[in-house]
Write an enzyme that holds these catalytic residues in place. Sequence first.
Site, PDB file in Angstrom:
ATOM      1  N   GLY A  49     -17.630   1.640  -2.515  1.00  0.00           N
ATOM      2  CA  GLY A  49     -16.219   1.263  -2.635  1.00  0.00           C
ATOM      3  C   GLY A  49     -15.845  -0.009  -1.892  1.00  0.00           C
ATOM      4  O   GLY A  49     -14.739  -0.526  -2.077  1.00  0.00           O
ATOM      5  N   ASN A  74      -9.582  15.965 -13.093  1.00  0.00           N
ATOM      6  CA  ASN A  74      -8.821  16.083 -11.843  1.00  0.00           C
ATOM      7  C   ASN A  74      -8.481  17.544 -11.606  1.00  0.00           C
ATOM      8  O   ASN A  74      -8.299  18.300 -12.562  1.00  0.00           O
ATOM      9  CB  ASN A  74      -7.529  15.258 -11.943  1.00  0.00           C
ATOM     10  CG  ASN A  74      -6.875  15.030 -10.603  1.00  0.00           C
ATOM     11  OD1 ASN A  74      -7.557  14.759  -9.614  1.00  0.00           O
ATOM     12  ND2 ASN A  74      -5.568  15.140 -10.552  1.00  0.00           N
ATOM     13  N   GLY A 112     -10.790  12.387 -10.422  1.00  0.00           N
ATOM     14  CA  GLY A 112      -9.528  12.079  -9.748  1.00  0.00           C
ATOM     15  C   GLY A 112      -8.562  11.439 -10.731  1.00  0.00           C
ATOM     16  O   GLY A 112      -8.993  10.826 -11.720  1.00  0.00           O
ATOM     17  N   GLY A 154      -5.347   9.982  -9.315  1.00  0.00           N
ATOM     18  CA  GLY A 154      -4.296   9.395  -8.483  1.00  0.00           C
ATOM     19  C   GLY A 154      -4.169   7.904  -8.793  1.00  0.00           C
ATOM     20  O   GLY A 154      -4.571   7.436  -9.867  1.00  0.00           O
ATOM     21  N   GLU A 209       0.170  -7.384 -16.882  1.00  0.00           N
ATOM     22  CA  GLU A 209      -0.121  -6.319 -17.861  1.00  0.00           C
ATOM     23  C   GLU A 209      -0.672  -5.081 -17.130  1.00  0.00           C
ATOM     24  O   GLU A 209      -0.268  -3.949 -17.398  1.00  0.00           O
ATOM     25  CB  GLU A 209      -1.134  -6.840 -18.892  1.00  0.00           C
ATOM     26  CG  GLU A 209      -1.407  -5.840 -19.996  1.00  0.00           C
ATOM     27  CD  GLU A 209      -2.450  -6.328 -21.000  1.00  0.00           C
ATOM     28  OE1 GLU A 209      -3.285  -7.177 -20.663  1.00  0.00           O
ATOM     29  OE2 GLU A 209      -2.422  -5.809 -22.146  1.00  0.00           O
ATOM     30  N   THR A 250      -5.741  18.672 -10.525  1.00  0.00           N
ATOM     31  CA  THR A 250      -4.409  18.852 -11.118  1.00  0.00           C
ATOM     32  C   THR A 250      -4.438  18.157 -12.484  1.00  0.00           C
ATOM     33  O   THR A 250      -4.306  16.937 -12.579  1.00  0.00           O
ATOM     34  CB  THR A 250      -3.315  18.216 -10.210  1.00  0.00           C
ATOM     35  OG1 THR A 250      -3.537  18.649  -8.871  1.00  0.00           O
ATOM     36  CG2 THR A 250      -1.917  18.567 -10.654  1.00  0.00           C
ATOM     37  N   LYS A 296       3.467   1.588  -3.683  1.00  0.00           N
ATOM     38  CA  LYS A 296       2.861   0.893  -4.826  1.00  0.00           C
ATOM     39  C   LYS A 296       3.657   1.071  -6.122  1.00  0.00           C
ATOM     40  O   LYS A 296       3.659   0.194  -6.960  1.00  0.00           O
ATOM     41  CB  LYS A 296       1.416   1.373  -5.035  1.00  0.00           C
ATOM     42  CG  LYS A 296       0.417   0.767  -4.049  1.00  0.00           C
ATOM     43  CD  LYS A 296      -1.012   1.170  -4.416  1.00  0.00           C
ATOM     44  CE  LYS A 296      -2.012   0.561  -3.456  1.00  0.00           C
ATOM     45  NZ  LYS A 296      -3.400   0.892  -3.817  1.00  0.00           N
ATOM     46  N   THR A 341       0.842  -1.193   0.000  1.00  0.00           N
ATOM     47  CA  THR A 341       0.000   0.000   0.000  1.00  0.00           C
ATOM     48  C   THR A 341       0.881   1.248   0.000  1.00  0.00           C
ATOM     49  O   THR A 341       2.111   1.148  -0.063  1.00  0.00           O
ATOM     50  CB  THR A 341      -1.028  -0.083   1.167  1.00  0.00           C
ATOM     51  OG1 THR A 341      -1.947   0.975   1.035  1.00  0.00           O
ATOM     52  CG2 THR A 341      -0.371  -0.042   2.530  1.00  0.00           C
ATOM     53  N   ASN A 348      -0.192  -3.704  -6.207  1.00  0.00           N
ATOM     54  CA  ASN A 348      -0.772  -3.804  -4.863  1.00  0.00           C
ATOM     55  C   ASN A 348      -0.752  -5.233  -4.348  1.00  0.00           C
ATOM     56  O   ASN A 348      -1.036  -5.472  -3.178  1.00  0.00           O
ATOM     57  CB  ASN A 348      -2.208  -3.249  -4.828  1.00  0.00           C
ATOM     58  CG  ASN A 348      -3.203  -4.170  -5.499  1.00  0.00           C
ATOM     59  OD1 ASN A 348      -2.849  -4.969  -6.350  1.00  0.00           O
ATOM     60  ND2 ASN A 348      -4.454  -4.067  -5.118  1.00  0.00           N
TER      61      ASN A 348
HETATM   62  P1  NDP Z   1      -3.836   9.455  -4.479  1.00  0.00           P
HETATM   63  O1  NDP Z   1      -3.214  10.239  -3.378  1.00  0.00           O
HETATM   64  O2  NDP Z   1      -2.996   8.750  -5.463  1.00  0.00           O
HETATM   65  O3  NDP Z   1      -4.839  10.419  -5.297  1.00  0.00           O
HETATM   66  C1  NDP Z   1      -5.749  11.247  -4.629  1.00  0.00           C
HETATM   67  C2  NDP Z   1      -6.702  11.860  -5.648  1.00  0.00           C
HETATM   68  O4  NDP Z   1      -7.696  12.627  -4.955  1.00  0.00           O
HETATM   69  C3  NDP Z   1      -6.021  12.836  -6.616  1.00  0.00           C
HETATM   70  O5  NDP Z   1      -6.660  12.772  -7.860  1.00  0.00           O
HETATM   71  C4  NDP Z   1      -6.251  14.183  -5.920  1.00  0.00           C
HETATM   72  O6  NDP Z   1      -6.215  15.279  -6.802  1.00  0.00           O
HETATM   73  C5  NDP Z   1      -7.668  13.970  -5.445  1.00  0.00           C
HETATM   74  N1  NDP Z   1      -8.039  14.887  -4.368  1.00  0.00           N
HETATM   75  C6  NDP Z   1      -7.571  14.878  -3.093  1.00  0.00           C
HETATM   76  N2  NDP Z   1      -8.156  15.859  -2.388  1.00  0.00           N
HETATM   77  C7  NDP Z   1      -9.000  16.506  -3.250  1.00  0.00           C
HETATM   78  C8  NDP Z   1      -9.884  17.616  -3.124  1.00  0.00           C
HETATM   79  N3  NDP Z   1     -10.013  18.250  -1.960  1.00  0.00           N
HETATM   80  N4  NDP Z   1     -10.605  17.982  -4.207  1.00  0.00           N
HETATM   81  C9  NDP Z   1     -10.487  17.337  -5.392  1.00  0.00           C
HETATM   82  N5  NDP Z   1      -9.648  16.277  -5.568  1.00  0.00           N
HETATM   83  C10 NDP Z   1      -8.924  15.879  -4.513  1.00  0.00           C
HETATM   84  O7  NDP Z   1      -4.814   8.421  -3.748  1.00  0.00           O
HETATM   85  P2  NDP Z   1      -5.395   7.050  -4.327  1.00  0.00           P
HETATM   86  O8  NDP Z   1      -5.794   7.252  -5.727  1.00  0.00           O
HETATM   87  O9  NDP Z   1      -4.483   5.946  -3.982  1.00  0.00           O
HETATM   88  O10 NDP Z   1      -6.696   6.870  -3.405  1.00  0.00           O
HETATM   89  C11 NDP Z   1      -7.853   7.629  -3.654  1.00  0.00           C
HETATM   90  C12 NDP Z   1      -8.989   7.042  -2.826  1.00  0.00           C
HETATM   91  O11 NDP Z   1      -9.261   5.719  -3.283  1.00  0.00           O
HETATM   92  C13 NDP Z   1      -8.667   6.937  -1.337  1.00  0.00           C
HETATM   93  O12 NDP Z   1      -9.792   7.316  -0.604  1.00  0.00           O
HETATM   94  C14 NDP Z   1      -8.416   5.435  -1.146  1.00  0.00           C
HETATM   95  O13 NDP Z   1      -8.740   5.004   0.147  1.00  0.00           O
HETATM   96  C15 NDP Z   1      -9.381   4.867  -2.168  1.00  0.00           C
HETATM   97  N6  NDP Z   1      -9.030   3.523  -2.612  1.00  0.00           N
HETATM   98  C16 NDP Z   1     -10.016   2.590  -2.565  1.00  0.00           C
HETATM   99  C17 NDP Z   1      -9.769   1.311  -2.964  1.00  0.00           C
HETATM  100  C18 NDP Z   1     -10.866   0.308  -2.871  1.00  0.00           C
HETATM  101  O14 NDP Z   1     -10.562  -0.891  -3.020  1.00  0.00           O
HETATM  102  N7  NDP Z   1     -12.113   0.715  -2.657  1.00  0.00           N
HETATM  103  C19 NDP Z   1      -8.450   0.885  -3.469  1.00  0.00           C
HETATM  104  C20 NDP Z   1      -7.491   1.976  -3.542  1.00  0.00           C
HETATM  105  C21 NDP Z   1      -7.783   3.235  -3.105  1.00  0.00           C
HETATM  106  P3  NDP Z   1      -4.812  16.016  -7.115  1.00  0.00           P
HETATM  107  O15 NDP Z   1      -4.100  15.142  -8.092  1.00  0.00           O
HETATM  108  O16 NDP Z   1      -5.232  17.306  -7.688  1.00  0.00           O
HETATM  109  O17 NDP Z   1      -4.087  16.146  -5.808  1.00  0.00           O
END
Ligand code: NDP
Length: 293
Positions: A258, A165, A141, A143, A92, A167, A80, A76, A101
């Site tokens: 989720g 997103n 998003g 990320g 892939e 960003t 990752k 995690t 992961n």
């Molecule tokens: P990252 O840190 O890689 O990405 C976070 C994302 O959230 C980015 O796109 C970021 O935008 C955006 N973000 C954060 N704060 C804000 C805000 N205030 N307004 C708008 N956008 C925002 O995290 P992950 O992608 O790894 O995780 C994202 C979510 O997914 C988490 O809650 C995690 O727990 C969940 N998750 C769930 C899984 C599941 O199995 N259900 C598996 C993996 C993750 P910016 O790029 O602009 O910062």
Amino acid sequence: MEAYNALHALMKGPLPSLFFCIGDPVVGNPTQHMVEYAFRTMGFPGRYLTSRVTKEELAPALWGLRALAFAGGNVTAPHKQTVLQYLDELSESALLCKAVNTIVRRSDGTYYGDNTDGKGFLQSLKDRNLPVKDKKIVILGSGGAASAIATELVLAKAKEVVLVNRTEDRSRSIAKRLAGIRATILTVDRWEGSYSIPSDADIVVQATSVGLFSPAACVDVTFPKRNKPLIACDVVFNPVQTLFLQRSEEAGCTTVDGLGMLVNQGILGIEQWTGNTPDSEGMRDALEEAFGV
Ligand code: NDP
């Protein structure tokens, strides 16, 4: 499978297979509870441990896990992406999202990295008979979670994936990475002020971290009037019923939480480790129990 007797195994062998969850922080990560439930109910002789590994300690930690012949595990944040360089082979999905992961030790002692996040998401839709092929899907998003989901949507031949997103560069880099792999159209939309979900979208995925541990927080989106159904999904699993899902439901959407994704990404790992499929309902209950603590 015959019931597993830990004492018998200790005294007479074979010793149990060992699995890990590494990240920083890891306190608050419920994976161990879910996997242990699965191993127990499958009668699988496995032990799963959660361990905090800092960025500086990742390399020695992985050599240690190799030396101890750990059979696999989960990775995690923040490892990752950085873990890729220490693995012998990648799936892939892992290659395309540049993130792992799930790790599996092969019979020849080599370590294989996979990314089951996106596949777990797709399975949570399949479980509800909601296809993605030929659909237009908006991802909020860009990320790690969004990247894994976008990858699987492309592999599953979605018609169009729209990345949104705050960003924008991160969306552009995912779109660039996945362009041309299949016929899926990859587009990037601006997110300035309130984002209006396109009226021709079939599915919207809330893949930002907004709402995690914050029941009152929601991404700034609007649901314009539309004459075709919209499926709204959230990757946030705690709380399970996020404000985004509540608002989507009020707007007439079918919703997918989720927790299904979390369970399914875990199942896909356990299948690779054990060769068997665990009980998904029980795993979901185990997670809900963990979130209640
Ligand atoms: P990252 O840190 O890689 O990405 C976070 C994302 O959230 C980015 O796109 C970021 O935008 C955006 N973000 C954060 N704060 C804000 C805000 N205030 N307004 C708008 N956008 C925002 O995290 P992950 O992608 O790894 O995780 C994202 C979510 O997914 C988490 O809650 C995690 O727990 C969940 N998750 C769930 C899984 C599941 O199995 N259900 C598996 C993996 C993750 P910016 O790029 O602009 O910062």
